[in-house]
Structure formats: structure tokens, C-alpha cells
Design an enzyme around this catalytic site. Structure first.
Site, PDB file in Angstrom:
ATOM      1  N   ALA A  76       5.012   4.612   3.805  1.00  0.00           N
ATOM      2  CA  ALA A  76       3.930   3.659   3.597  1.00  0.00           C
ATOM      3  C   ALA A  76       2.698   4.384   3.081  1.00  0.00           C
ATOM      4  O   ALA A  76       2.526   5.586   3.296  1.00  0.00           O
ATOM      5  CB  ALA A  76       3.608   2.943   4.905  1.00  0.00           C
ATOM      6  N   GLY A 122       8.931   4.605   5.500  1.00  0.00           N
ATOM      7  CA  GLY A 122       9.373   3.345   4.925  1.00  0.00           C
ATOM      8  C   GLY A 122      10.491   3.510   3.920  1.00  0.00           C
ATOM      9  O   GLY A 122      11.321   2.600   3.736  1.00  0.00           O
ATOM     10  N   GLU A 125      13.508   3.666   5.963  1.00  0.00           N
ATOM     11  CA  GLU A 125      13.758   2.347   6.543  1.00  0.00           C
ATOM     12  C   GLU A 125      14.369   1.389   5.521  1.00  0.00           C
ATOM     13  O   GLU A 125      15.234   0.581   5.857  1.00  0.00           O
ATOM     14  CB  GLU A 125      12.461   1.790   7.122  1.00  0.00           C
ATOM     15  N   GLU A 147       6.869   9.078  11.566  1.00  0.00           N
ATOM     16  CA  GLU A 147       5.739   8.278  12.030  1.00  0.00           C
ATOM     17  C   GLU A 147       5.143   8.740  13.350  1.00  0.00           C
ATOM     18  O   GLU A 147       3.944   8.573  13.600  1.00  0.00           O
ATOM     19  CB  GLU A 147       6.157   6.800  12.153  1.00  0.00           C
TER      20      GLU A 147
END
Length: 688
Positions: A76, A122, A125, A147
Site C-alpha cells: 500500500a 498488499g 495479499e 505490516e
């Protein structure tokens, strides 16, 4: 809807689509306003729209790939995350990512991620939401969910899907540490389905859209069994206990919240688990720890940016084959530089080469590649290689006269573009540049022990150093994967100057009879990674005494006897196996403390406030250019509690008046050494 018109009317700025003749669609992420792929909210909205179109008009399969050559997806956009001003905004951002990736996971056709280069957060993910993952075998390919290092945990489905894919033990090993793995390691744990050469990456991914993916029975069983509700209840406390050894819950809540988010849901499948994940991440995002760890991330990025550009350095010559010099030489060779190592006797060089061989064996598993690394490091007793070196690093004893004498013999041999540097830990450079003919190309390059592990290097300036010299040295540091921080060449520079009062107070407390383990425990309770007594032993009592002799007069501090004289032979600390503590297998053996012993109430303040006090003085004296670089240098040079965001940030969050009151109370109780140093009136200390 026909294939030719599948994406008509879509205005895509960040995604590019290619419809192959076999009706497999390649979807490439190519963020328009950035050199690196990172998910912005705008790019997620576009992806969601694109997925909806694919759902309405299904192709035979979809491959997600990168439109940039430098990597898949970095995660992100943290700068966007940092700008969110309310929990509702964070909730919306987390919900958007979860919803989009969940749509991918239930598409009525095969989906495959083609991963090359970095695949973080991300990006991982998104890959987890696909039916299969193919990775390139390039050394640059790294896959991870980091994260937790930002004070949160994977919030777009990663903490839900990874345990279900590879089993809870392997998944939490990745998520709780934030570490990344190569394509080969990812294949071994079942995170990817195949590893191939980058030249055939997309073609292989397309092929995988046409086959039935069947993972090994053992992997499927582990993934199923370790996620059963009863197993989660049993495994969660074990994971928490492992985390507690390194990350106290009061300081680092994210790992515990991650474990709880996974443990809690009972029934409800993926949707209920995603809801638990979202609530946990949103709650964490509001904590001071997350705010400060994200701040540390940007401080790190700033230091990296200082090293942009080319150094013009390929051959490094190190003078001094002791622990520091030898380790600097071996690290440079490991990172690809040709290195020559000089000392006054061959036995010192041989010892350093022996340590280097051990280091290379640990770091380079491929024997052929290890041979190449070994050949890059050569002994040079007479200094014959000086004339061809681009960078000379002097790493001899902390003695100004000895260093100046060395420079007089080395400098005449240098080629015109070569840089001459000193690894001095505390001597002002104006004292060292006397008689140097080219002071513009002379600087300090101060590493920290252990060299391979400590991330910071201080680039020490003086009034005649050229800006180009600093730029070249910063670029060299980045090639070593170090963070460069430019500092003024005053005594102790930045890191040792703030550490010295902290270590000195620890020694004073020790001389008063407070046990070493009690002192270390108080510092670690504040959040320091290592207690000051253990740190002194690690640095070396001899080095500490040398730094003390240089800094005590400058800072007007008296030194306890244990610090004022060089230690006995064989009792210098960790390197001798004996110092304040006894050391075995590289670890301190701490003496037992009586169970009824009670530490003084003000011990933590006695240790930490001299540290903070001197940091304020360093900012006042211009040792670094600004408060952010000071915090960055201190965090990466000393390990100062990262969750506090650095000493200046700690002052801002705690309050100037609160800390001044504590200093004055300590001054009243313990003496003038606790008097507030110059700089506490700086308005920046009161700026949020």
C-alpha cells in the site's frame, strides 16, 4: 459482450489489459504517477471496477502481473495511509482493499499472479487472493507481509488467507517477523506454485490458468488442521509467548492483535475472519506505536534517498585489520567491492581473513559464488594497492597522532579521485585533517559494531570537505545496504555523543551498587533493545574508555573509575569473553539478583533522560541538519525505542515541561550532570 469490447468505456490510469488469442487476460499494474507500484486508493477503485467488468464478461482466465520492470507490487502507499485523519477513513481504505481482493478470490475463472521482484504487503495479499502464484527465480524476487513493522498487520485479507494456504506456523513466522522470502523459499513452503525464469514467467502463469491446481496432500492437511478452532485456541498462546521474548505487548501491540484476530472467529468462514481482521487493523492504526513506526519508515526512506547517485567507487582499501577494519573489509567484499586489507603485521591480516571466511560461509551458501566473494578480499601488508583504490578507510587505534602519521604516508600514493576516510568514533575531524593536502576529499566514515548488523553509518563532515565527497560516500553506504547520515565533526559526532551520558550514568549507577541486570532491565523496560551495561561490554570497555576520554571534557562530565582507565588485558568485554559480565557463546551470563532487591524509583529516568538531554543539545548545536535526521540517526545508530519515534519525537509526545521537571528533580537529587542542556527552548520541540 464480446472479447473485443470487454473493457470499452473503462478509463484506466493505473492498469493495462491485454486480451490474448486464447481469451486469457493479462492485467498489469502500472501506477501512472509513480516509479514503483504501490496501491493508492485510486488504483484500488480502478481495480475494483475492472474486476466487476471481468465478472460480467468472464474470460478463460486472468494473470495479474506488473507493468514495471523493477518489481511486482510494493504494498500500500504508506504516504497515503499516513495522511488519513480519522478512523473512518482508515476503515474505508481497509474495507475497500478487502472487498476488491475478495471479489478476485471468487471470480468464476482461474486467476494467477505472476511475481517478479518485490512483492510486499498488499501485493502479496493480491497474490494470495488468486488461485495460483508463479514467481521468478531472480534474486530480486522477495515475497512478504511486513505490516507488523509498521505497527499494524495485513489488513486486505493476508492474515486470513496466508494461514489457510501454508498453515498457521509458517504463516505466522512470516507475519510476526515481517521478513520476506525468495521465490525458492516461497515454493518450499507452498506460498507459490512454481518458480521459473523471468523470461517465461507470464507464459507459465497463462499455462496455470488452464490446469487444475492440486497442492500436495500434506500441505493441504497442515493448512486445514492448524486452522481448526480448537487448534487456534491452543496455538495462539504459544505464538504470544514467542512474541513476548522480543516485543513487549505494551510497546508493540500489533503482533498480539494479529494473533487474536486469527484466534477469535468461530464459524462464519472468510467473511467473518475478514471482519475480525479489519477491526483489528483499524484499531491499531490509531495507536502511537503505529504512528511512530510509520514515521520511522519515512525517516528510513529519507536516509536511503541521501545515497541516490553513483559513488565512483569499485576498489576499497582498508588500513587496520582489527575487529572493525576487518569487518568493514569483509562486508564491502560481500557487497561486491574489490577490497584490499592492510595492517602492520601479517598475523593481524590473517586473523581478519579468517573471520571473513566464516562470515562468507554463513552468508553465501553457494560455494561457487562464495569463491568469487573470497577472491574479492585480499591481504596487502605493504599497502601496494593504495595507488589503485577509489576509497581508503582508516580503521586504526583512536589516537590522533597515529592517524595523522598514517595519512602522511598514504595520501601521496592516492590517485586524484580517491577519497580518504577515517572510521574514528569520536575524534573531531579538524584535528585529523592537519597536513592533509586534499582536505576536500577527506571525511569520516564511522561504522558501528557489529558492522554487518548495525544499519547506520555516520558521514562525518568538516569545514573543508567538498559536497561531492559526502554524496559519493552516501552512495557507497547505500551499496552496502547501510543508511548514511551526515553529521558535524564535533567530538562524538551524533551517536556516541548521545550514548555517552547514557552509558556513563549506567556505570555510575553500577558503581553505586545497583546490579547490572537491574540497570539493563530498566532501560529495556523503556524500550531500548539492549541494556547499557550489556552495551558497554559489547562495544568494549577499551573503546568506551577511549570515547570517554575524548567526550568527558567536551561535555563537562566526570567519569567513574571503571570508565576512566583502560580495562585489564583480557577483560575488555564481549570480544574477550569477560567484561562487566562473563560472556559465553556470544551471550552475557548475568549474575543473579536477590529476589527482594528493589530498583530505585528514578532509575529509568536516570538512564534515559541524559540520553534525551544530549539529543536536544545536538539539535541545538547543529550536529545534524534537522530534527528528523537526528531521530533517524539515533534510532538506527543506537536502537532507541523505534515505537517512540526517536528522542526528539519522544520530547514532543511527552511534553517539554514534563521532561524539564524530571531533569530538574534529578539535578536536585543527583547533581549538576542532570541540568538541562542548551536547546530546550527550541520551538520545534513543542511542534506536534
Amino acid at each position: 459482450m464480446s472479447n473485443n469490447t470487454r473493457f470499452d468505456g473503462l478509463k484506466l490510469s493505473h492498469w493495462k489489459t491485454e486480451i490474448r488469442p486464447d481469451d486469457v487476460v493479462i492485467v498489469r499494474f502500472d501506477r501512472a504517477d509513480a516509479s514503483v507500484n504501490a496501491f493508492s486508493q485510486a488504483s484500488l477503485v480502478e481495480l475494483d471496477t475492472l474486476i466487476e467488468r471481468l465478472r460480467i464478461d468472464p474470460p478463460k482466465g486472468v494473470v495479474f502481473a506488473s507493468g514495471k520492470s523493477n518489481g511486482f507490487i510494493a504494498g500500500a502507499d504508506i504516504s497515503e495511509f499516513q495522511s488519513f485523519d480519522a478512523l473512518g477513513t482508515v476503515d474505508t481504505a481497509i474495507r475497500r482493499g478487502q472487498t476488491t481482493f475478495q471479489k478476485i478470490s471468487v471470480l468464476p475463472f482461474p486467476t494467477v499472479a505472476a511475481i517478479h521482484g518485490f512483492c510486499m504487503g498488499g501485493g502479496t495479499e493480491l497474490a494470495l487472493a488468486c488461485d495460483a502464484r508463479i514467481a521468478s527465480n531472480a534474486s530480486s524476487t522477495r515475497i512478504g507481509l511486513p505490516e507488523v513493522l509498521l505497527g499494524i498487520f495485513p489488513g486486505w485479507g493476508g492474515s486470513v488467507r496466508l494461514p489457510r494456504l501454508i498453515g498457521a506456523p509458517a504463516a505466522f513466522d512470516l507475519m510476526l517477523t515481517g521478513r520476506s522470502v525468495t521465490g525458492k523459499a516461497a515454493l518450499a513452503m507452498g506460498l507459490v506454485d512454481k518458480v521459473v525464469d523471468v523470461a517465461v514467467l507470464e507464459d507459465t502463469a497463462v499455462e496455470y490458468t488452464k490446469r487444475q491446481i492440486q497442492r500436495p496432500a500434506k500441505q493441504r492437511f497442515i493448512a486445514w488442521a492448524t486452522n481448526l478452532w480448537l487448534v487456534r485456541q491452543a496455538l495462539a498462546p504459544v505464538l504470544e509467548k514467542q512474541v513476548a521474548r522480543k516485543a513487549p505487548k505494551a510497546h508493540y501491540p500489533a503482533p498480539y492483535a494479529l494473533i487474536n484476530s486469527w484466534r477469535t472467529p468461530m464459524g462464519g468462514g472468510i467473511p467473518k475472519a475478514l471482519n475480525s481482521e479489519r477491526k483489528g487493523v483499524v484499531k491499531l492504526s490509531a495507536t502511537p506505536t503505529a504512528r511512530n513506526l510509520i514515521r520511522v519508515y519515512f525517516l528510513q526512506e529519507r536516509m536511503k534517498s541521501l545515497g541516490n547517485g553513483e559513488s565512483g567507487i569499485s576498489h576499497v582499501h582498508v588500513v587496520g585489520a582489527g575487529v572493525m577494519g576487518g569487518d568493514i573489509a569483509s562486508l564491502a567484499a560481500y557487497k561486491g567491492f574489490n577490497v584490499s586489507l592492510q595492517d602492520r603485521e601479517q598475523r593481524f591480516i590473517d586473523a581478519a581473513l579468517g573471520r571473513a571466511a566464516t562470515f562468507f560461509e554463513k552468508k553465501v551458501k553457494d560455494s561457487a559464488k562464495r569463491t568469487d566473494v573470497i577472491q574479492r578480499l585480499k591481504g596487502d601488508l605493504n599497502g601496494d594497492a593504495i595507488a589503485s583504490a577509489d576509497l581508503i578507510i582508516e580503521a586504526i587505534i583512536e589516537n590522533p597522532e597515529a592517524k595523522r602519521a598514517l595519512y602522511e604516508t598514504v595520501e601521496p600514493k592516492l590517485k586524484s579521485t580517491a577519497l580518504l576516510t577515517s572510521n574514528t568514533s569520536s575524534i573531531p575531524l579538524v584535528e585529523l585533517r592537519e597536513h592533509i593536502d586534499r582536505p576536500a576529499q577527506f571525511a569520516g566514515l564511522h561504522y558501528f559494531n557489529p558492522v554487518a548488523q548495525m544499519p547506520l553509518v555516520e558521514i562525518v563532515q568538516h569545514d573543508q570537505m567538498a559536497p561531492e565527497t559526502q554524496a559519493r560516500l552516501a552512495a557507497f553506504c547505500r551499496k552496502l545496504d547501510k543508511f548514511p547520515v551526515p553529521v558535524a565533526g564535533t567530538p562524538g559526532f551524533l551517536v556516541n555523543r548521545v550514548l555517552f551520558p547514557y552509558m556513563l550514568e549506567a556505570m555510575r549507577a553500577y558503581s553505586e551498587g545497583i546490579p547490572g541486570p537491574v540497570i539493563d532491565k530498566a532501560a529495556k523496560k523503556f524500550g531500548m533493545p539492549m541494556g547499557p551495561i550489556e552495551l558497554i561490554d559489547t562495544v568494549g570497555l577499551d573503546v568506551a574508555a577511549g570515547v570517554g576520554a575524548e567526550l568527558a571534557p567536551f561535555l563537562h562530565l566526570d567519569i567513574p573509575e571503571q570508565f576512566s582507565t583502560p580495562p585489564e588485558q583480557g577483560k575488555r568485554g564481549k570480544k574477550d569473553g569477560q567484561g562487566i559480565y562473563t560472556w559465553k557463546d556470544g551471550k552475557p551470563v548475568r549474575p543473579e539478583v536477590p529476589k527482594d532487591y528493589k530498583a530505585p524509583d528514578d532509575l529509568e529516568d536516570r538512564l534515559i533522560l541524559p540520553f534525551v538531554n544530549e539529543a536536544v543539545a545536538c539539535l541545538h548545536d547543529g550536529v545534524v541538519s534537522d530534527a528528523d535526521l537526528l531521530d533517524a540517526g539515533i534510532i538506527f545508530g543506537t536502537g532507541f525505542a523505534p515505537f517512540r519515534g526517536g528522542p526528539i519525537n519522544y520530547v514532543r509526545e511527552t511534553g517539554v515541561d514534563v521532561l524539564l521537571a524530571k531533569l530538574k528533580s534529578l539535578e536536585s537529587s543527583h547533581g549538576a550532570r542532570f541540568a538541562p542542556r542548551p536547546g530546550w527552548d527550541n520551538p520545534i520541540l513543542r511542534t506536534p
